[in-house]
Design an enzyme around this catalytic site. Structure first.
Site, PDB file in Angstrom:
ATOM      1  N   ASP A  37      34.888  52.392  23.647  1.00  0.00           N
ATOM      2  CA  ASP A  37      34.281  52.556  22.338  1.00  0.00           C
ATOM      3  C   ASP A  37      34.571  51.301  21.536  1.00  0.00           C
ATOM      4  O   ASP A  37      35.383  50.457  21.951  1.00  0.00           O
ATOM      5  CB  ASP A  37      34.840  53.795  21.636  1.00  0.00           C
ATOM      6  CG  ASP A  37      33.837  54.419  20.671  1.00  0.00           C
ATOM      7  OD1 ASP A  37      33.320  55.511  20.973  1.00  0.00           O
ATOM      8  OD2 ASP A  37      33.558  53.800  19.626  1.00  0.00           O
TER       9      ASP A  37
ATOM     10  N   VAL B  99      28.890  47.226  23.620  1.00  0.00           N
ATOM     11  CA  VAL B  99      27.834  47.003  24.605  1.00  0.00           C
ATOM     12  C   VAL B  99      26.803  45.989  24.120  1.00  0.00           C
ATOM     13  O   VAL B  99      25.961  45.544  24.900  1.00  0.00           O
ATOM     14  CB  VAL B  99      27.129  48.317  24.985  1.00  0.00           C
ATOM     15  CG1 VAL B  99      28.101  49.288  25.625  1.00  0.00           C
ATOM     16  CG2 VAL B  99      26.422  48.944  23.788  1.00  0.00           C
TER      17      VAL B  99
ATOM     18  N   ASN C 111      26.394  56.055  27.417  1.00  0.00           N
ATOM     19  CA  ASN C 111      26.241  56.961  26.279  1.00  0.00           C
ATOM     20  C   ASN C 111      26.067  56.225  24.953  1.00  0.00           C
ATOM     21  O   ASN C 111      25.662  56.827  23.967  1.00  0.00           O
ATOM     22  CB  ASN C 111      27.461  57.885  26.196  1.00  0.00           C
ATOM     23  CG  ASN C 111      27.386  58.856  25.040  1.00  0.00           C
ATOM     24  OD1 ASN C 111      26.487  59.692  24.973  1.00  0.00           O
ATOM     25  ND2 ASN C 111      28.312  58.740  24.104  1.00  0.00           N
TER      26      ASN C 111
ATOM     27  N   TYR D 262      14.763  53.911  16.679  1.00  0.00           N
ATOM     28  CA  TYR D 262      15.542  54.718  17.618  1.00  0.00           C
ATOM     29  C   TYR D 262      14.648  55.294  18.716  1.00  0.00           C
ATOM     30  O   TYR D 262      15.006  55.280  19.901  1.00  0.00           O
ATOM     31  CB  TYR D 262      16.236  55.846  16.853  1.00  0.00           C
ATOM     32  CG  TYR D 262      17.176  56.679  17.684  1.00  0.00           C
ATOM     33  CD1 TYR D 262      18.388  56.169  18.130  1.00  0.00           C
ATOM     34  CD2 TYR D 262      16.863  58.002  17.997  1.00  0.00           C
ATOM     35  CE1 TYR D 262      19.263  56.935  18.874  1.00  0.00           C
ATOM     36  CE2 TYR D 262      17.730  58.785  18.744  1.00  0.00           C
ATOM     37  CZ  TYR D 262      18.930  58.247  19.176  1.00  0.00           C
ATOM     38  OH  TYR D 262      19.782  59.023  19.917  1.00  0.00           O
TER      39      TYR D 262
END
Length: 265
Positions: A53, A82, A108, A173
């Site tokens: 994370d 990421v 995720n 999104y």
């Protein structure tokens, strides 16, 4: 017409679906889908797990909590973004070293927001796309380079109902998640040549603490009322699908995007 809300189902007992596997999960700190998936993987017998994370404290706390709950497994936390290629490489290298190779990757990490197209800046558009779509691409690329020589592995991507369904203020999104679906299908055909499976889950609304803090209650209730069960999904219900796709029970699934809701408009 809206559905009458139903109660969430009981938590499903484990069946050893990932016994002996090593798992890497992005965006797994906190109380959302990532953490639920990490817990479910360990319950299903994963021997080693690394969660990542961008928040150092939450990453450490999540890793420590899981290590305490599952002392039979090796659990590691690694801070990483990421959207930064150097972080991705460091994360995958660390996972390969500490886990003894990555058997399962769960992508995720994702970033959302609400903004009408006419008001959206390039920066807002690019930020969502960079984390949600390009981040999934970066992680997939890095892990495939490790999995391909071994000739095995599974990658599970987190898509969204908005990859199919239109919703105001969600163009960035939705575009990113539709891209995750396309990335899943195309990369899966390439990975299958090496015995690697890539699939995705497409959740609808999933109730967790971050969502409840970031979206108006009235909107969440209205969206939940549209679902077949008249409620939002629990995070563990999406984690169950992720574990299934990562397991050998999904051995003949290639490039599939599994709907985890009714997907109604």
């Amino acid at each position: 017409m809206t559905a009458t809300p139903s109660a969430p189902p009981p938590y499903v007992p484990a069946h050893g679906l990932l016994k002996g596997k090593s798992v890497l999960i992005t965006a797994a700190a906190g109380g959302g889908i990532g953490y639920a998936a990490a817990k479910r993987c360990l319950e299903e017998g994963a021997r080693a797990l690394m969660l990542s994370d961008i928040h150092p404290r939450r990453t450490d706390e999540a890793a420590q909590a899981l290590a305490k709950e599952f002392p039979q497994a090796q659990v590691f936390g690694q801070v990483g973004n990421v959207a930064v290629e150097a972080d991705v490489q460091a994360l995958v290298d660390a996972a390969e070293d500490k886990l003894g190779g990555v058997d399962v990757l769960i992508n995720n990490a994702g970033l959302g927001g609400s903004k009408r197209v006419v008001d959206m800046t390039d920066e807002e558009w690019n930020k969502v796309l960079d984390v949600t779509l390009t981040g999934t691409f970066r992680m997939t690329r890095a892990v495939l380079k490790k999995m391909q020589p071994r000739g095995r592995g599974a990658i599970v991507n987190n898509a969204s109902v908005l990859g199919w369904r239109a919703q105001k203020e969600q163009a960035h999104y939705a575009a990113a998640k539709a891209g995750v679906m396309a990335l899943t299908r195309c990369s899966a055909l390439e990975a299958a040549d090496y015995g690697i499976r890539i699939n995705a889950v497409s959740p609808s609304i999933v109730f967790h603490d971050h969502l409840r803090k970031s979206a108006p209650e009235a909107l969440l209730n209205e969206l939940a009322s549209r679902e077949a069960f008249g409620r939002g999904a629990e995070a563990f219900e999406i984690a169950n699908v992720m574990v299934f796709l990562a397991s050998e029970y999904a051995s003949y699934l290639v490039g599939e995007v599994i709907s985890a809701s009714s997907q109604r408009s």
